[in-house]
Design a protein around this motif. Structure first.
Motif, mmCIF file in Angstrom:
data_model
loop_
_atom_site.group_PDB
_atom_site.id
_atom_site.type_symbol
_atom_site.label_atom_id
_atom_site.label_comp_id
_atom_site.label_asym_id
_atom_site.label_seq_id
_atom_site.Cartn_x
_atom_site.Cartn_y
_atom_site.Cartn_z
ATOM 1 N N SER A 1 0.816 -1.209 0.000
ATOM 2 C CA SER A 1 0.000 0.000 0.000
ATOM 3 C C SER A 1 0.849 1.258 0.000
ATOM 4 N N VAL A 2 2.162 1.106 0.201
ATOM 5 C CA VAL A 2 3.064 2.251 0.226
ATOM 6 C C VAL A 2 4.210 2.013 -0.745
ATOM 7 N N GLN A 3 4.915 3.082 -1.081
ATOM 8 C CA GLN A 3 6.017 2.996 -2.019
ATOM 9 C C GLN A 3 7.304 2.603 -1.302
ATOM 10 N N VAL A 4 7.969 1.556 -1.796
ATOM 11 C CA VAL A 4 9.243 1.130 -1.240
ATOM 12 C C VAL A 4 10.277 1.143 -2.363
ATOM 13 N N LEU A 5 11.546 1.011 -2.009
ATOM 14 C CA LEU A 5 12.620 1.036 -2.989
ATOM 15 C C LEU A 5 12.843 -0.362 -3.557
ATOM 16 N N TRP A 6 12.868 -0.448 -4.894
ATOM 17 C CA TRP A 6 13.066 -1.698 -5.615
ATOM 18 C C TRP A 6 14.302 -1.596 -6.497
ATOM 19 N N SER A 7 14.786 -2.763 -6.938
ATOM 20 C CA SER A 7 15.839 -2.795 -7.944
ATOM 21 C C SER A 7 15.600 -3.978 -8.860
ATOM 22 N N THR A 8 16.115 -3.888 -10.096
ATOM 23 C CA THR A 8 15.963 -4.970 -11.055
ATOM 24 C C THR A 8 17.192 -5.071 -11.942
ATOM 25 N N ASP A 9 17.493 -6.300 -12.365
ATOM 26 C CA ASP A 9 18.530 -6.518 -13.374
ATOM 27 C C ASP A 9 17.899 -6.805 -14.732
ATOM 28 N N ALA B 1 16.327 10.407 0.242
ATOM 29 C CA ALA B 1 15.005 9.872 0.573
ATOM 30 C C ALA B 1 14.377 10.690 1.688
ATOM 31 N N LYS B 2 13.064 10.788 1.618
ATOM 32 C CA LYS B 2 12.270 11.338 2.713
ATOM 33 C C LYS B 2 11.585 10.178 3.409
ATOM 34 N N THR B 3 11.581 10.188 4.720
ATOM 35 C CA THR B 3 10.832 9.182 5.474
ATOM 36 C C THR B 3 9.913 9.904 6.442
ATOM 37 N N GLN B 4 8.963 9.164 6.976
ATOM 38 C CA GLN B 4 8.035 9.761 7.934
ATOM 39 C C GLN B 4 8.776 10.159 9.208
ATOM 40 N N ALA B 5 9.808 9.385 9.551
ATOM 41 C CA ALA B 5 10.573 9.703 10.751
ATOM 42 C C ALA B 5 11.473 10.913 10.546
ATOM 43 N N LEU B 6 11.946 11.117 9.316
ATOM 44 C CA LEU B 6 12.835 12.233 9.006
ATOM 45 C C LEU B 6 12.387 12.800 7.669
ATOM 46 N N PHE B 7 11.345 13.629 7.705
ATOM 47 C CA PHE B 7 10.698 14.056 6.461
ATOM 48 C C PHE B 7 11.458 15.208 5.822
ATOM 49 N N ARG B 8 12.607 14.877 5.269
ATOM 50 C CA ARG B 8 13.419 15.793 4.489
ATOM 51 C C ARG B 8 14.267 14.944 3.548
ATOM 52 N N PRO B 9 14.710 15.483 2.411
ATOM 53 C CA PRO B 9 15.505 14.675 1.478
ATOM 54 C C PRO B 9 16.926 14.481 1.997
ATOM 55 N N SER B 10 17.089 13.565 2.946
ATOM 56 C CA SER B 10 18.393 13.298 3.550
ATOM 57 C C SER B 10 19.159 12.268 2.719
ATOM 58 N N LEU B 11 20.448 12.141 2.995
ATOM 59 C CA LEU B 11 21.309 11.256 2.211
ATOM 60 C C LEU B 11 21.529 9.941 2.950
ATOM 61 N N TYR B 12 21.295 8.840 2.228
ATOM 62 C CA TYR B 12 21.473 7.497 2.771
ATOM 63 C C TYR B 12 22.410 6.700 1.868
ATOM 64 N N ARG B 13 22.921 5.601 2.397
ATOM 65 C CA ARG B 13 23.695 4.661 1.594
ATOM 66 C C ARG B 13 23.295 3.242 1.975
ATOM 67 N N ALA B 14 23.499 2.321 1.057
ATOM 68 C CA ALA B 14 23.159 0.916 1.293
ATOM 69 C C ALA B 14 23.984 0.070 0.352
ATOM 70 N N ASN B 15 23.966 -1.233 0.580
ATOM 71 C CA ASN B 15 24.602 -2.145 -0.362
ATOM 72 C C ASN B 15 23.788 -2.197 -1.649
ATOM 73 N N ALA B 16 24.385 -2.705 -2.711
ATOM 74 C CA ALA B 16 23.702 -2.735 -4.008
ATOM 75 C C ALA B 16 22.407 -3.526 -3.962
ATOM 76 N N ASP B 17 22.310 -4.512 -3.048
ATOM 77 C CA ASP B 17 21.082 -5.308 -2.923
ATOM 78 C C ASP B 17 20.092 -4.679 -1.946
ATOM 79 N N LEU B 18 20.320 -3.413 -1.569
ATOM 80 C CA LEU B 18 19.460 -2.626 -0.682
ATOM 81 C C LEU B 18 19.537 -3.055 0.782
ATOM 82 N N SER B 19 20.512 -3.870 1.116
ATOM 83 C CA SER B 19 20.679 -4.274 2.515
ATOM 84 C C SER B 19 21.569 -3.260 3.245
ATOM 85 N N ASN B 20 21.497 -3.291 4.565
ATOM 86 C CA ASN B 20 22.327 -2.464 5.447
ATOM 87 C C ASN B 20 22.226 -0.970 5.143
ATOM 88 N N PRO B 21 21.014 -0.397 5.116
ATOM 89 C CA PRO B 21 20.883 1.041 4.874
ATOM 90 C C PRO B 21 21.405 1.848 6.060
#
Length: 245
Positions: free
Chosen positions: A124-132, A167-187
């Motif tokens: 029901s909400v938008q999440v981050l996806w990836s595809t090859d 990304a903006k999140t409900q907990a931190l609603f501003r376009p802050s900078l994040y990093r993660a592994n290529a498979d979206l793990s360990n944000p």
């Protein structure tokens, strides 16, 4: 090419192997994806996604791992498609036809091997996806920000062996900078400043950042591979700097 009329808006070409792909319109097929090797004889329709002259709402998203990725919109339904030049086949990688209905979609960025996007497929909400470019290689991470009911993702780049994105999140609603592994793990949160337009140049990640949402307070900011963040300029109005990139 005889019988083909290019679309009114300029359409970028996307290259895969020795072929380029583009959107074009003719009276028989409507607007569809075509391919060319640069010669009239080597220019042809890839596939007629919507038979007849009816034009689908079709947007080419990019090329990853040698596959062309396109977004097909029919009414409110969206379908992410992949075309493999080696087999000349089109497959759905995300959408109702593979059991994941999707009505929200936004392109975030890509690396040579993966395309990243926000979508509400099977959620029901938008999440981050990836595809090859394959259904097996397509996945989302609904627990990327488990404390939030809604996230918004913008630009993404590959840097220092990881992906960096705003990304903006409900907990931190501003376009802050994040990093993660290529498979979206360990944000991980890199910085809670306001960030725009991360880009990589000369082995350094550059972006505009501000301590608040005021456009006049944005500064050129650099981040090195060891995570060191430095403010490089005095405040510059964001809209003025954007026009001179």
């Amino acid at each position: 090419v005889t019988g083909v009329q290019t679309c009114a808006l300029p359409i970028l070409f996307f290259a895969a192997g020795n072929l380029a792909y583009f959107l074009a319109t003719d009276t028989e097929h409507g607007t569809e994806i075509w391919q060319t090797d640069g010669t009239p004889a080597g220019t042809s329709l890839v596939v007629d996604l919507v038979p007849g002259s009816g034009s689908p709402s079709l947007q080419v998203q990019g090329v990853v791992a040698g596959r062309l990725i396109a977004l097909l919109t029919t009414g409110s339904a969206k379908e992410l498609l992949s075309y493999d030049p080696s087999t000349r086949t089109v497959n759905s990688v995300l959408g109702a036809s593979v059991g994941s209905p999707m009505t929200q979609y936004s392109l975030v960025g890509q690396t040579p091997d993966r395309l990243y996007f926000g979508a509400n497929a099977s959620s029901s909400v938008q999440v981050l996806w990836s595809t090859d470019g394959t259904s097996r290689g397509t996945s989302g991470n609904p627990t990327l920000f488990p404390d939030t009911a809604q996230s918004e993702y913008t630009r993404l780049v590959s840097f220092a062996g990881q992906i960096y994105f705003t990304a903006k999140t409900q907990a931190l609603f501003r376009p802050s900078l994040y990093r993660a592994n290529a498979d979206l793990s360990n944000p991980q949160l890199v910085s809670s400043r306001y960030f725009r337009d991360p880009r990589v140049c000369g082995g350094i990640l550059f972006c505009a950042s501000s301590p608040d949402s005021t456009n006049a307070n944005y500064r050129l900011t650099s981040i090195r591979s060891d995570g060191t963040l430095a403010i490089l300029s005095a405040p510059v109005p964001y809209q003025d700097r954007k026009s001179t990139r």
